[in-house]
Design a protein around this motif. Sequence first.
Motif, PDB file in Angstrom:
ATOM      1  N   ILE A  78       0.869  -1.188   0.000  1.00  0.00           N
ATOM      2  CA  ILE A  78       0.000   0.000   0.000  1.00  0.00           C
ATOM      3  C   ILE A  78       0.897   1.227   0.000  1.00  0.00           C
ATOM      4  O   ILE A  78       1.758   1.380   0.871  1.00  0.00           O
ATOM      5  CB  ILE A  78      -0.940   0.018   1.210  1.00  0.00           C
ATOM      6  CG1 ILE A  78      -2.082  -0.981   0.991  1.00  0.00           C
ATOM      7  CG2 ILE A  78      -1.508   1.410   1.448  1.00  0.00           C
ATOM      8  CD1 ILE A  78      -3.159  -0.953   2.059  1.00  0.00           C
ATOM      9  N   ALA A 178      -3.102   4.610  -1.883  1.00  0.00           N
ATOM     10  CA  ALA A 178      -4.135   4.835  -0.869  1.00  0.00           C
ATOM     11  C   ALA A 178      -3.927   6.178  -0.194  1.00  0.00           C
ATOM     12  O   ALA A 178      -2.845   6.770  -0.252  1.00  0.00           O
ATOM     13  CB  ALA A 178      -4.105   3.714   0.175  1.00  0.00           C
ATOM     14  N   CYS A 214      -6.045   3.486   9.306  1.00  0.00           N
ATOM     15  CA  CYS A 214      -6.688   2.811   8.186  1.00  0.00           C
ATOM     16  C   CYS A 214      -6.402   3.609   6.917  1.00  0.00           C
ATOM     17  O   CYS A 214      -5.751   4.658   6.953  1.00  0.00           O
ATOM     18  CB  CYS A 214      -8.190   2.638   8.421  1.00  0.00           C
ATOM     19  SG  CYS A 214      -9.133   4.182   8.459  1.00  0.00           S
ATOM     20  N   ARG A 232     -12.949   2.496  -1.034  1.00  0.00           N
ATOM     21  CA  ARG A 232     -13.072   1.393  -0.083  1.00  0.00           C
ATOM     22  C   ARG A 232     -12.228   1.665   1.161  1.00  0.00           C
ATOM     23  O   ARG A 232     -11.071   2.089   1.057  1.00  0.00           O
ATOM     24  CB  ARG A 232     -12.630   0.074  -0.720  1.00  0.00           C
ATOM     25  CG  ARG A 232     -12.944  -1.139   0.159  1.00  0.00           C
ATOM     26  CD  ARG A 232     -12.733  -2.430  -0.596  1.00  0.00           C
ATOM     27  NE  ARG A 232     -11.321  -2.675  -0.851  1.00  0.00           N
ATOM     28  CZ  ARG A 232     -10.868  -3.468  -1.816  1.00  0.00           C
ATOM     29  NH1 ARG A 232     -11.730  -4.044  -2.642  1.00  0.00           N
ATOM     30  NH2 ARG A 232      -9.576  -3.664  -1.975  1.00  0.00           N
ATOM     31  N   SER A 234      -9.984   0.522   4.066  1.00  0.00           N
ATOM     32  CA  SER A 234      -9.080  -0.609   4.293  1.00  0.00           C
ATOM     33  C   SER A 234      -8.586  -0.609   5.742  1.00  0.00           C
ATOM     34  O   SER A 234      -8.050   0.391   6.223  1.00  0.00           O
ATOM     35  CB  SER A 234      -7.877  -0.537   3.338  1.00  0.00           C
ATOM     36  OG  SER A 234      -6.880  -1.466   3.701  1.00  0.00           O
ATOM     37  N   THR A 235      -8.755  -1.735   6.397  1.00  0.00           N
ATOM     38  CA  THR A 235      -8.266  -1.906   7.771  1.00  0.00           C
ATOM     39  C   THR A 235      -7.072  -2.868   7.779  1.00  0.00           C
ATOM     40  O   THR A 235      -6.949  -3.731   8.657  1.00  0.00           O
ATOM     41  CB  THR A 235      -9.390  -2.453   8.667  1.00  0.00           C
ATOM     42  OG1 THR A 235      -9.921  -3.650   8.063  1.00  0.00           O
ATOM     43  CG2 THR A 235     -10.507  -1.440   8.819  1.00  0.00           C
ATOM     44  N   SER A 236      -6.185  -2.711   6.814  1.00  0.00           N
ATOM     45  CA  SER A 236      -5.096  -3.668   6.603  1.00  0.00           C
ATOM     46  C   SER A 236      -4.177  -3.805   7.806  1.00  0.00           C
ATOM     47  O   SER A 236      -3.702  -4.911   8.110  1.00  0.00           O
ATOM     48  CB  SER A 236      -4.272  -3.254   5.377  1.00  0.00           C
ATOM     49  OG  SER A 236      -5.046  -3.317   4.211  1.00  0.00           O
ATOM     50  N   HIS A 321     -17.567  -8.473   6.518  1.00  0.00           N
ATOM     51  CA  HIS A 321     -16.193  -8.032   6.798  1.00  0.00           C
ATOM     52  C   HIS A 321     -15.947  -8.163   8.297  1.00  0.00           C
ATOM     53  O   HIS A 321     -16.843  -7.932   9.112  1.00  0.00           O
ATOM     54  CB  HIS A 321     -16.043  -6.575   6.351  1.00  0.00           C
ATOM     55  CG  HIS A 321     -14.648  -6.047   6.378  1.00  0.00           C
ATOM     56  ND1 HIS A 321     -14.037  -5.635   7.539  1.00  0.00           N
ATOM     57  CD2 HIS A 321     -13.743  -5.848   5.388  1.00  0.00           C
ATOM     58  CE1 HIS A 321     -12.820  -5.199   7.261  1.00  0.00           C
ATOM     59  NE2 HIS A 321     -12.609  -5.323   5.962  1.00  0.00           N
TER      60      HIS A 321
END
Length: 698
Positions: A78, A178, A214, A232, A234-236, A321
């Motif tokens: 990312i 991102a 996030c 979207r 993202s909680t990567s 999710h």
Amino acid sequence: MSRVPDYAHNLSLKMSQVMDRICVSEKIVMKRRISGLLRESLFAFNHKLRDKDLNVFLFGSQIEGTTTPGLQPDVDCIISIKNYNVIQDLSAWQNGKVNLLMIQNENVSPGYCLLQALRGDAPLPQEVEVDDNFYRDRMGRLLLKNTMFDGLHDAVRNGPAHSFQGVPGLEDSDFVAALPCDLRPVQAQHWFNQHGEEHWPTSGMIQYCSNTRCFVVGVGKTGIANEKFEWRISTSFAERFLMFTLNITQIRCYVLMKMILKTFIKQRFPNSISSFMCKTVLLHCISDTRSDAWKENTLFTCLSFCLLRLYDCVQNEYCPHFFITQNNLMSGRFTPETKPLILKNLRYVIENNRRALLGIECDYFGSFLQSSLNGIEIYIPTHYMPTFIAWDILKNSALAISIEVKVLLRDVNNLSPRLAMQKLLKFISNHYFQNFIFENRKAYRLLSRYLFSTLGSILASLNINQQDNLAFKKALSCMSLGLDTDVASGKLKLASMFYCTGDNVRTELILKNIEECYDLSAVEPMCGCYFFKYAQPREKFYRLCYESIKECALLKDITASCVCFIKCERNCCPLELQHEMFRSKQENIAYRNEYEYWMDMAVVDSLPYLYFMQYKTYSRLGRQDDKQKALSNIARTIDVEPNLGHRETALNLLGQCMEQENNVENAFKCYARSHQIRGRYNWAKIHICKLLNKLINN
């Protein structure tokens, strides 16, 4: 998970045994994570030093350790653009940044948001249109399009990701551009506010996840009116942390789910069930069970439980999710034609579980399991050996260091010596070190050694003819801090400095020390200058890679980086190697790709350069036998060392040695062979022309 077949215990142990043999083991998982976090820190260090307005973070199966060679994973990156500030409340507006307000309401898909532009001088909506990346909706709001990152150079678009292949020093990679958001998303508040109990996730894990950042990535919900404007969430980071908390049985369960997916689903329905869905199902299953249920002897039972849960999700077309439960990952994922077929395949796997396990082709798992059940010794191919996997992991770390060093040197290569030193001093100043988080300090120590070595070499080069003892002492002090970069490269730069100042005695001592430390049965050359396939390394190197988990010590003791001189180090670089700084003429630069900036430097592999320096030193000292031995060692290394990254440069050095020996025929052969290896950007053409001119005139 209450009804367990009688055979499940033994089958689970056999499955765990096979997974261990194909390197889904605690040791290899830990090595993958250490290497991944180190590379992430290298990226962070590099971008901070170069004042770049972005961060790079690594996610996915490589850094989680949830992969195998057969699953062929890419590196998921990312790219976070730091100058943007995505906020959920106007009170978080920041002066000097591009502020974007997250809009999350009933008109926006769960797990997604719209981004409204705010003014740069006040926390108010932007009224004036900025550029084509913004769109004014019916309510008059300026919304940022999620297509703003399209058109990245040399990349293939795959959803929100841009795929890069053949990047030097890295595996094939998926980059997702991102925008950062430091606050946890409103839609995930319910999960973060839950009270953890004794089982997973604990209250401490929930607290940690609530403090992670996030991102918003540029992809909208498929098939809706706002598809080009939704981003979207993202909680990567939180997902990666939770994956790091899993035990080896849970990791093996996830890997087996991906293997089953690849064998029975992906071939016919490639865009149906994703690995991320399998991961989400796994996390839900772990959350719904006791932690002590996930043991080596329950792997089969746990896998069956996860597959049943996955089947229910597909049947109901509902997979929430893990953090943002309103976001249904399977909404609109299946067509009426494909859904029954996918369910049929999943039902086959569940009802015929043992037969299905034996039918897993990925990583030969089915064949290995059959052999294990029959009591037959399993033959594991070389590329599945733990030692091979450990080598591959270490190699990726070493190559990442190599390329990050050259990226930093590229920024100073064309500067004057004094400006180059100022920039290097800025790079390695204590101010930068103190501002790094703990995880990045290891990367700082690794890269700063190379920078100290270059700084000292520039200082010595600048004062080499001025007899400035104070400057020479400072140069020596700097270079001493860069001696432990790896087995040889830092010491070779020091030897080059002494050679160019005429101090043959100290040059010989350093070269002798390098030769003693360079264990030919263990040390491997590492070059991240360009992409090439590495040959199988030495057996001892394999073993050392696997036995030790101290990656930094391994990088120092059993790897040899290529030696790199930039232009303002010229006076500390032997004349024969200086030619390589000018191999790329101005009219040819247009043909180079963006990763070939190293061609403006003099770069050579450590081992042939060691022998070349011995040849030059012994020539000065008049030691004919030692000189001839060094010359033979150069030729032998070029012929037998499979992993030289700059073989053509070594051949150019050998050719010039042959000329000095008046061996014109062999000199010509060296240059011709060098030109054959690299036809463009090679000083061998000039050497050939000069040699022919010399022959004609004589």
